[in-house]
Enzyme design. Structure first.
Site, short mmCIF file in Angstrom:
data_model
loop_
_atom_site.label_atom_id
_atom_site.label_comp_id
_atom_site.label_asym_id
_atom_site.label_seq_id
_atom_site.Cartn_x
_atom_site.Cartn_y
_atom_site.Cartn_z
N LYS A 267 0.81 -1.22 0.00
CA LYS A 267 0.00 0.00 0.00
C LYS A 267 0.85 1.27 0.00
O LYS A 267 0.43 2.31 -0.50
CB LYS A 267 -0.95 0.00 1.20
CG LYS A 267 -1.83 -1.26 1.29
CD LYS A 267 -2.63 -1.49 0.01
CE LYS A 267 -3.51 -2.72 0.09
NZ LYS A 267 -2.92 -3.94 -0.41
N GLU B 64 -2.37 6.62 7.80
CA GLU B 64 -3.13 7.35 6.79
C GLU B 64 -4.16 8.24 7.49
O GLU B 64 -4.70 7.86 8.53
CB GLU B 64 -3.83 6.33 5.89
CG GLU B 64 -4.61 6.90 4.73
CD GLU B 64 -5.18 5.75 3.89
OE1 GLU B 64 -4.40 5.10 3.18
OE2 GLU B 64 -6.39 5.50 3.98
N ARG C 66 -6.31 -9.30 -7.09
CA ARG C 66 -6.86 -10.65 -6.95
C ARG C 66 -8.36 -10.60 -7.19
O ARG C 66 -8.93 -9.52 -7.35
CB ARG C 66 -6.59 -11.17 -5.54
CG ARG C 66 -7.09 -10.20 -4.46
CD ARG C 66 -7.02 -10.78 -3.08
NE ARG C 66 -7.19 -9.78 -2.04
CZ ARG C 66 -8.35 -9.28 -1.65
NH1 ARG C 66 -9.47 -9.65 -2.24
NH2 ARG C 66 -8.41 -8.40 -0.67
#
Length: 675
Positions: free
Chosen positions: A118, A199, A291
């Site tokens: 990420k 974040e 995925r």
């Protein structure tokens, strides 16, 4: 293009079953792998071949790259499908497949390495000009120092995370260090990488994601969006497509942004680009999952495209023949994730043995599950049991259909979130689309209160009657392998009217019963009476004629002679004094079980004791974290219920513990100086 003859599925549960179905539709043979806990699992039963991985430790089973590659080579597989979770976004696994000349059914190692982390993916996307949220990276010390300059709340996230795992909100800086450690442990356990970052937490955002497909010839398309804003603990529980939050302009912009990101990295499989959308419809890149997604069925329901089939074809070298202009959204689909968890107990996982499992059926209804009968839900894995998906011509029709269909999904013997999901869909906020990712965290207590009040308005007399009549008749039908012993059946019905004492959801009830004919009974509870006649009975339920018409009940019983009755969408737990699980228990027992003393601190569920924070002699404040038990890939913090001193530590860190196993013993203290 060369069609695969045989593939290995490096996963378990519902996604393994889903991949087997798509492979069989294409005429491809499948190989399953399984742990000790999964030896009788549905994916093992449905695959053409299966191979044992080992006990239940993830590192030695579903995360063991060398073992899985060896099985694929031994069984003659040309490719491996990783599903989601486990090794699905592990670049080392892709590299190992390449080295073994086995095709990885998923994107390239480069794409996974870039977008699977990420931190790196945020940096990459920022260069494209697509907006991202504020964030900081570094070691634990750096994160702690830089976080002081951010406005709280903030979000700690696993760099290799996904699926709602490895994410925690921090409201106060004093809690940051403990949450950094906890999130890192979860990330290392589930993803094999303990790196975390911070974040900025956006208040009341929408979580909207875009499904993309890319092939090996540079073609990239999107299959529109899914709204996934209803979550608990950052894990989605209800998803839908299309999102009614978006207008046409923003929908196109999101689709274009997702395709741009996928094209920039040469994406060549199914993947999902996730965004946070604020109340002004500004969107920010969140992450890309390289995925197949848990919620892919809602996209399949509205587009008519089998995404897993496309994955298999792309991996085999087929060029996509799905022009973007030919893809559209038709109707509305909603997916509910059915979890083994207890909403009334902070959604704690609820492993254990089912006594009944019955899936709904019908047009526009789809169930993706790793089971098709009663099963034991283990504590080693994620608590999701199944996914229920419905389709309707519009959102309201799909919503109403889902509520009705949830009533028809019956699971007994363990706690589930089925009632919670139903009442969530009934909320005015959901109907009016006034939700956000924090809605469940803020309103769950209100929803649970509504569930309990609605259940209390129903008569608990009828479920008790249903359990009695079903039990009385099923001996004649010979549907069951084991039979609880009824005192009346054991000694014979020696009077025409007898009393039945029971607990229905822990409420004591005394009821008088008289059989008036073979199918007609008279019941009385205090001043209430009820004439009942039996209309139908089968192996899992009974239909009764009451004063209010025909009533349907699902009934089951576990080996401890506890009855479960589903009635009008609720499950009632019934203990009847005249029914005994075993003859030797006829006279009962005065023994007390573990945890009967308030100082005995027990594990809330089976799991692994990953951390014991205290030792004998420690003096503790109420609320101190005593120990951490990991179950179903979630950490459960066990806290001191009062000011206390540790008298004894009975469990060892790193060991597996049973539900209700005593971990340590505390003694209440007052006015003592804490260490």
């Amino acid at each position: 293009m060369k069609k695969f003859n045989k593939i290995l599925i490096a996963n378990r549960g519902e996604i393994a079953v889903r991949i087997i179905k798509a492979a069989k539709d294409l005429g491809i043979k499948t190989v399953a792998v399984y742990s000790l806990a999964d030896r009788n699992a549905l994916h093992v039963e449905q695959a053409d071949e299966s191979f044992y991985l080992g006990s239940n430790d993830l590192a030695e089973t579903y995360l063991d790259i060398e073992k899985i590659i060896s099985i694929a080579k031994k069984s003659g597989c040309e490719a491996i499908h990783p599903g989601y979770g486990f090794l699905a976004e592990n670049p080392a696994f892709v590299k190992a497949c390449d080295k073994a000349r086995i095709i990885f059914i998923g994107p390239s190692e480069k794409a996974i390495r870039l977008m699977g982390n990420k931190i790196e993916s945020r940096a990459f996307v920022q260069k494209t000009g697509i907006a991202i949220t504020e964030g900081i990276t570094g070691d634990a010390k750096t994160l702690s120092e830089k976080a002081l300059k951010m406005n709280y709340p903030i979000l700690v996230k696993a760099a290799a995370g996904g699926g709602g795992k490895g994410m925690k909100i921090v409201e106060d800086h004093k809690d940051l260090q403990e949450i950094l450690e906890s999130t890192s442990r979860e990330a290392a356990s589930y993803f094999g990488d303990g790196t975390v970052y911070i974040e900025k937490y956006i208040q009341q955002p929408r979580h909207i994601e875009v499904q993309v497909l890319g092939d090996n010839y540079g073609n990239v398309i999107h299959l529109f969006e899914r709204e996934c804003s209803l979550q608990r603990r950052f894990q989605k529980i209800i998803e839908e497509s299309p999102s009614i939050t978006l207008n046409a302009e923003v929908r196109k912009a999101l689709g274009d942004a997702a395709v741009r990101i996928a094209r920039e990295i040469g994406y060549n499989s199914a993947g999902t680009v996730e965004f946070l959308v604020d109340h002004d419809l500004n969107f920010y890149f969140l992450e890309m999952n390289t995925r197949i997604q848990v919620e892919h069925p809602v996209t399949e329901m509205v587009t008519g495209i089998d995404i897993v089939r496309e994955q298999l074809l792309i991996a085999s070298g087929k060029k996509m023949d799905l022009p973007q202009e030919d893809i559209s959204q038709n109707g509305h689909a909603i997916e509910c994730r059915i979890y083994a968890e207890d909403p009334e107990n902070e959604f704690l996982p609820s492993p254990g043995c089912m006594s009944l499992y019955s899936e709904p059926e019908g047009e526009g209804i789809r169930v993706d599950s790793g089971i098709n009968k009663t099963a034991r839900v283990e504590s080693f894995y994620d608590p999701m049991i199944a996914k229920l998906i419905v389709w309707g011509k519009d959102r309201e029709k799909a919503r109403v259909k889902m509520i009705k269909t949830l009533d028809d999904f019956v699971i007994h013997g363990i706690k589930t979130n089925i009632s919670y999901l139903k009442f969530l869909l009934k909320q005015k906020a959901y109907k009016d689309n006034k939700i956000s990712t924090g809605y469940c965290d803020k309103h769950s207590n209100e929803i649970i209160d509504l569930i309990n009040k609605e259940k209390q308005r129903q008569s608990s007399m009828l479920p008790l009657i249903a359990s009695f009549l079903f039990d009385d008749l099923r001996t004649r039908l010979d549907h069951f392998d084991h039979e609880a012993v009824s005192v009346w059946r054991k000694i014979g019905y020696w009077r025409d009217v007898f009393s039945l004492n029971a607990e229905v959801d822990r409420e004591e009830i005394s009821i008088s019963v008289k059989q008036e004919s073979s199918n007609n009974y008279f019941f009385q509870i205090e001043d209430k009476s009820q004439n009942i006649s039996i209309k139908n009975i089968d192996k899992s339920g009974i239909t009764l004629s009451t004063g209010e018409g025909l009533q349907n009940f699902f009934v089951s019983r576990n080996k401890k002679a506890i009855y479960y009755v589903s009635y009008n969408g609720f499950v009632y737990e019934i203990k009847r004094n005249e029914v005994l699980p075993e003859e030797e228990n006829l006279f009962g027992s005065d023994a007390q079980g573990p945890g009967s003393d308030q100082g005995n601190i027990s594990s809330p569920m089976p799991g692994k004791l990953i951390k014991m924070n205290v030792k004998k002699g420690d003096k503790l404040d109420k609320g101190t974290t005593l120990a951490i038990v990991e179950a179903m890939k979630m950490e459960n913090h066990i806290k001191a219920p009062f000011d206390s001193e540790v008298l004894e530590v009975k469990a060892k860190e790193g060991t597996m513990v049973d539900g209700n196993e005593i971990l340590l013993i505390l003694e209440p203290v007052e006015g003592l100086e804490k260490k």
